[in-house]
Design an enzyme around this catalytic site. Structure first.
Site, PDB file in Angstrom:
ATOM      1  N   ARG A 120      47.028  62.452  65.231  1.00 33.25           N
ATOM      2  CA  ARG A 120      46.383  61.288  65.011  1.00 33.25           C
ATOM      3  C   ARG A 120      47.167  60.258  64.591  1.00 33.25           C
ATOM      4  NH1 ARG A 120      41.946  64.799  63.482  1.00 33.25           N
ATOM      5  NH2 ARG A 120      40.654  64.974  65.132  1.00 33.25           N
ATOM      6  N   LYS A 142      52.703  48.075  71.947  1.00 35.99           N
ATOM      7  CA  LYS A 142      52.107  48.686  72.968  1.00 35.99           C
ATOM      8  C   LYS A 142      52.538  49.889  73.622  1.00 35.99           C
ATOM      9  CE  LYS A 142      49.991  44.906  75.774  1.00 35.99           C
ATOM     10  NZ  LYS A 142      49.992  44.062  76.944  1.00 35.99           N
ATOM     11  N   GLU A 184      62.721  38.886  81.247  1.00 37.32           N
ATOM     12  CA  GLU A 184      61.551  38.793  80.197  1.00 37.32           C
ATOM     13  C   GLU A 184      62.009  37.940  79.152  1.00 37.32           C
ATOM     14  OE1 GLU A 184      58.736  40.229  80.265  1.00 37.32           O
ATOM     15  OE2 GLU A 184      58.990  42.267  81.403  1.00 37.32           O
ATOM     16  N   LYS A 226      57.706  36.561  71.028  1.00 31.11           N
ATOM     17  CA  LYS A 226      56.719  37.775  71.039  1.00 31.11           C
ATOM     18  C   LYS A 226      56.042  37.836  69.716  1.00 31.11           C
ATOM     19  CE  LYS A 226      55.556  41.921  72.876  1.00 31.11           C
ATOM     20  NZ  LYS A 226      55.800  43.064  74.204  1.00 31.11           N
ATOM     21  N   GLU A 236      45.197  42.237  72.165  1.00 30.42           N
ATOM     22  CA  GLU A 236      45.253  41.494  73.561  1.00 30.42           C
ATOM     23  C   GLU A 236      43.527  41.098  73.962  1.00 30.42           C
ATOM     24  OE1 GLU A 236      48.181  42.179  76.617  1.00 30.42           O
ATOM     25  OE2 GLU A 236      46.502  42.479  78.030  1.00 30.42           O
ATOM     26  N   ARG A 240      47.474  36.965  73.788  1.00 30.62           N
ATOM     27  CA  ARG A 240      48.392  38.021  74.162  1.00 30.62           C
ATOM     28  C   ARG A 240      48.637  38.343  75.756  1.00 30.62           C
ATOM     29  NH1 ARG A 240      50.533  43.698  71.229  1.00 30.62           N
ATOM     30  NH2 ARG A 240      52.214  44.035  72.445  1.00 30.62           N
ATOM     31  N   ASN A 244      52.117  38.585  79.859  1.00 30.76           N
ATOM     32  CA  ASN A 244      52.165  39.261  81.117  1.00 30.76           C
ATOM     33  C   ASN A 244      52.187  38.360  82.396  1.00 30.76           C
ATOM     34  OD1 ASN A 244      51.649  41.912  80.115  1.00 30.76           O
ATOM     35  ND2 ASN A 244      49.436  41.616  79.770  1.00 30.76           N
ATOM     36  N   HIS A 247      53.111  39.776  85.630  1.00 31.61           N
ATOM     37  CA  HIS A 247      53.048  41.292  85.510  1.00 31.61           C
ATOM     38  C   HIS A 247      52.154  41.872  86.464  1.00 31.61           C
ATOM     39  CE1 HIS A 247      55.898  40.656  82.184  1.00 31.61           C
ATOM     40  NE2 HIS A 247      55.783  41.885  81.819  1.00 31.61           N
ATOM     41  N   HIS A 251      53.466  44.622  88.500  1.00 28.47           N
ATOM     42  CA  HIS A 251      52.667  46.019  88.565  1.00 28.47           C
ATOM     43  C   HIS A 251      52.589  46.474  89.928  1.00 28.47           C
ATOM     44  CE1 HIS A 251      51.862  45.990  83.644  1.00 28.47           C
ATOM     45  NE2 HIS A 251      53.015  45.845  84.161  1.00 28.47           N
ATOM     46  N   HIS A 264      61.461  47.316  86.448  1.00 29.38           N
ATOM     47  CA  HIS A 264      60.199  46.602  85.754  1.00 29.38           C
ATOM     48  C   HIS A 264      60.713  45.112  85.891  1.00 29.38           C
ATOM     49  CE1 HIS A 264      56.824  45.398  83.505  1.00 29.38           C
ATOM     50  NE2 HIS A 264      57.750  45.065  82.664  1.00 29.38           N
TER      51      HIS A 264
HETATM   52  P1  NAD Z   1      64.369  52.167  80.900  1.00 28.61           P
HETATM   53  O1  NAD Z   1      63.654  52.739  79.826  1.00 28.61           O
HETATM   54  O2  NAD Z   1      64.184  53.026  82.073  1.00 28.61           O
HETATM   55  O3  NAD Z   1      65.805  51.839  80.813  1.00 28.61           O
HETATM   56  C1  NAD Z   1      66.612  51.290  81.900  1.00 28.61           C
HETATM   57  C2  NAD Z   1      67.935  52.363  82.454  1.00 28.61           C
HETATM   58  O4  NAD Z   1      68.911  52.130  81.463  1.00 28.61           O
HETATM   59  C3  NAD Z   1      67.497  53.835  82.306  1.00 28.61           C
HETATM   60  O5  NAD Z   1      68.358  54.327  83.212  1.00 28.61           O
HETATM   61  C4  NAD Z   1      68.235  53.968  80.954  1.00 28.61           C
HETATM   62  O6  NAD Z   1      68.299  55.530  80.684  1.00 28.61           O
HETATM   63  C5  NAD Z   1      69.394  53.322  80.986  1.00 28.61           C
HETATM   64  N1  NAD Z   1      69.734  52.978  79.547  1.00 28.61           N
HETATM   65  C6  NAD Z   1      68.915  52.508  78.388  1.00 28.61           C
HETATM   66  N2  NAD Z   1      69.794  52.193  77.553  1.00 28.61           N
HETATM   67  C7  NAD Z   1      71.288  52.293  77.991  1.00 28.61           C
HETATM   68  C8  NAD Z   1      72.278  51.849  77.237  1.00 28.61           C
HETATM   69  N3  NAD Z   1      72.329  51.370  76.128  1.00 28.61           N
HETATM   70  N4  NAD Z   1      73.490  52.101  78.139  1.00 28.61           N
HETATM   71  C9  NAD Z   1      73.412  52.438  79.394  1.00 28.61           C
HETATM   72  N5  NAD Z   1      72.145  52.749  79.995  1.00 28.61           N
HETATM   73  C10 NAD Z   1      71.164  52.608  79.248  1.00 28.61           C
HETATM   74  O7  NAD Z   1      63.798  50.801  81.174  1.00 28.61           O
HETATM   75  P2  NAD Z   1      63.549  49.508  80.399  1.00 28.61           P
HETATM   76  O8  NAD Z   1      63.897  48.227  81.392  1.00 28.61           O
HETATM   77  O9  NAD Z   1      64.302  49.388  79.185  1.00 28.61           O
HETATM   78  O10 NAD Z   1      61.895  49.526  80.292  1.00 28.61           O
HETATM   79  C11 NAD Z   1      61.231  49.292  81.287  1.00 28.61           C
HETATM   80  C12 NAD Z   1      60.023  49.983  80.779  1.00 28.61           C
HETATM   81  O11 NAD Z   1      59.385  49.265  79.808  1.00 28.61           O
HETATM   82  C13 NAD Z   1      58.655  49.809  81.877  1.00 28.61           C
HETATM   83  O12 NAD Z   1      58.053  51.336  81.556  1.00 28.61           O
HETATM   84  C14 NAD Z   1      57.796  49.076  81.512  1.00 28.61           C
HETATM   85  O13 NAD Z   1      56.583  49.155  81.644  1.00 28.61           O
HETATM   86  C15 NAD Z   1      57.964  48.988  79.929  1.00 28.61           C
HETATM   87  N6  NAD Z   1      57.417  47.712  79.083  1.00 28.61           N
HETATM   88  C16 NAD Z   1      56.826  48.086  78.180  1.00 28.61           C
HETATM   89  C17 NAD Z   1      56.382  46.949  77.315  1.00 28.61           C
HETATM   90  C18 NAD Z   1      55.587  46.955  76.199  1.00 28.61           C
HETATM   91  O14 NAD Z   1      55.166  46.007  75.556  1.00 28.61           O
HETATM   92  N7  NAD Z   1      55.409  48.328  75.563  1.00 28.61           N
HETATM   93  C19 NAD Z   1      57.055  45.709  77.541  1.00 28.61           C
HETATM   94  C20 NAD Z   1      57.671  45.660  78.735  1.00 28.61           C
HETATM   95  C21 NAD Z   1      58.058  46.771  79.579  1.00 28.61           C
HETATM   96  N1  GLY Z   2      54.599  43.030  77.367  1.00 26.46           N
HETATM   97  C1  GLY Z   2      53.477  42.264  77.194  1.00 26.46           C
HETATM   98  C2  GLY Z   2      52.743  42.603  75.939  1.00 26.46           C
HETATM   99  O1  GLY Z   2      53.481  43.370  74.987  1.00 26.46           O
HETATM  100  O2  GLY Z   2      51.935  42.324  75.381  1.00 26.46           O
END
Ligand code: NAD
Ligand code: GLY
Length: 379
Positions: A120, A142, A184, A226, A236, A240, A244, A247, A251, A264
């Site tokens: 939890r 998130k 972003e 942010k 949200e 907030r 998006n 998005h 998405h 993404h």
């Molecule tokens: P990712 O985590 O897949 O990383 C992108 C690629 O880069 C992967 O192949 C990873 O292994 C590689 N990588 C990571 N760090 C590296 C480094 N320092 N050197 C070399 N390679 C590296 O993708 P991302 O773009 O970081 O994140 C996308 C994800 O984040 C999506 O799932 C999206 O939904 C999520 N997201 C979440 C939020 C939130 O608020 N929680 C906001 C935006 C996006």
């Molecule tokens: N990436 C959108 C949020 O964190 O609300």
């Protein structure tokens, strides 16, 4: 080293920005209450940075476990989440144990959700290693995983204890991933910070060349934007959702292409252009404004059109299961002027459909132009 404090109703926590701070125990130690730590990473980031981070945590007398999950968005699912729980059980973690997410947004979302739900809730620390994770996913709490029918459909709001950004880790990121993060960064300018958008327009080439000072400023300013939004509306219930922009379209592109071709940030870039075009059709932006959005994204080597495979039907199917659907009504983030995003369900469905059809017609006239640059990433 710079620190930005995020203040939310559920928790206040620092974002540390520095070079080489992965090797400095002081940024971790004070945020780890118990004696056990599980570092969750993937098989790309692990070989690059895991040993360094383990060494740092062990020098604080912590018992450090680690788990490398398979790389890629396609593994951001319940199966991988279950592997994290298995490791937590095997290592006999308890409520004082800390999870550390070492990687991009996929790892941050997965490990964050595991932390929110294992016994939890256990403390967790975000160590984002992509630009996108630094400026967006690691901040704001998130967490979650994808369902085959929709992106991020299973998750929780759960804030970390701290976010540790070692700018050096961005050196190993490839150009395509860096550009995805820039989408972003640009988003913050478009939704609420025109001065920052102007700065991005003047400095986009420096950012693409990874000028350290330009990157540092872009990261700090993005996290500040942010953090301000999340502080005002942690869960949200209103404002907030402006984070998006693009998005809902994006998405749909990610889900419609099987989470396996578009990054993404790339999907968000094309989505922001679609949202801008729709805002123009609502009479809220000029055609020049739309051109301005397209121009900055193109200069960052980002796609500004959806793929030819995304039909109107596909868009409508995937958009109808977006998290912004309330009582069957779709809400979108649109722009009432550059720098002024709004969340609204008050638009004629015809305008949405005409916007999608407009892009479909555009890309179908030159499909090769919109397919070639989006080669499948290695997942
Ligand atoms: P990712 O985590 O897949 O990383 C992108 C690629 O880069 C992967 O192949 C990873 O292994 C590689 N990588 C990571 N760090 C590296 C480094 N320092 N050197 C070399 N390679 C590296 O993708 P991302 O773009 O970081 O994140 C996308 C994800 O984040 C999506 O799932 C999206 O939904 C999520 N997201 C979440 C939020 C939130 O608020 N929680 C906001 C935006 C996006
Ligand atoms: N990436 C959108 C949020 O964190 O609300």
């Amino acid at each position: 080293m710079e620190t930005l404090v995020v203040q939310t109703p559920s928790r206040q926590y620092p974002i540390y920005f520095g070079t080489g701070i992965l090797e400095n125990k002081e940024y971790f130690e004070q945020h780890i209450p118990g004696d056990k730590v599980l570092v969750v990473t993937n098989d790309v980031v692990g070989p690059l940075y895991l040993q360094r981070l383990k060494h740092t945590l062990e020098s604080s007398n912590k018992l450090v476990f680690s788990l490398e999950v398979p790389n890629g968005e396609i593994h951001k699912n319940l199966t991988t989440l279950s592997q994290i729980y298995d490791k937590c059980m095997e290592a006999r973690l308890d409520r004082k144990s800390t999870l550390v997410a070492l990687g991009g947004g996929v790892i941050g979302d997965l490990a964050g959700f595991a932390a929110a739900t294992f016994v939890r809730g256990v403390p967790f620390i975000q160590v984002p290693t992509t630009l996108l994770a630094v400026v967006d996913s690691a901040v704001g709490g998130k967490t979650g995983v994808n369902h085959p029918k929709g992106k991020n459909m299973i998750g929780a709001f759960y804030q970390p204890q701290a976010v540790v950004v070692d700018i050096n880790t961005l050196h190993t990121l490839d150009d395509r991933q860096l550009a995805a993060g820039l989408a972003e960064v640009i988003k913050y300018g478009l939704i609420r910070d025109v001065a920052f958008l102007e700065w991005c327009e003047a400095n986009i080439e420096r950012l693409m060349k990874r000028d350290p000072e330009a990157l540092r400023y872009a990261m700090y300013q993005s996290c500040k934007n942010k953090s301000d939004v999340v502080s005002a509306d942690e869960r949200e219930s209103g404002i907030r959702a402006i984070l998006n922009l693009g998005h809902t379209f994006g998405h749909a592109i990610e889900a419609g292409t099987g989470f396996s071709t578009w990054l993404h940030g790339e999907a968000v870039a094309a989505g922001m252009v679609m949202a801008s075009e729709m805002s123009y059709r609502m009479g809220w932006l000029t055609k020049e404004d739309v051109g301005r959005v397209e121009s900055i994204l193109s200069r960052a080597s980002l796609p500004i059109r959806p793929p030819p495979t995304m039909t109107l039907e596909k868009f409508m199917t995937f958009m109808s299961i977006d998290k912004k659907v309330e009582s069957g009504k779709l809400k979108l983030v649109l722009l009432r002027g550059i720098g002024n995003a709004i969340v609204t369900g008050d638009f004629p469905m015809d305008v949405l459909q005409e916007t999608i059809l407009y892009f479909q017609k555009l890309v179908l006239s030159h499909p090769e132009q919109y397919e070639v640059p989006l080669a499948s990433q290695s997942l």
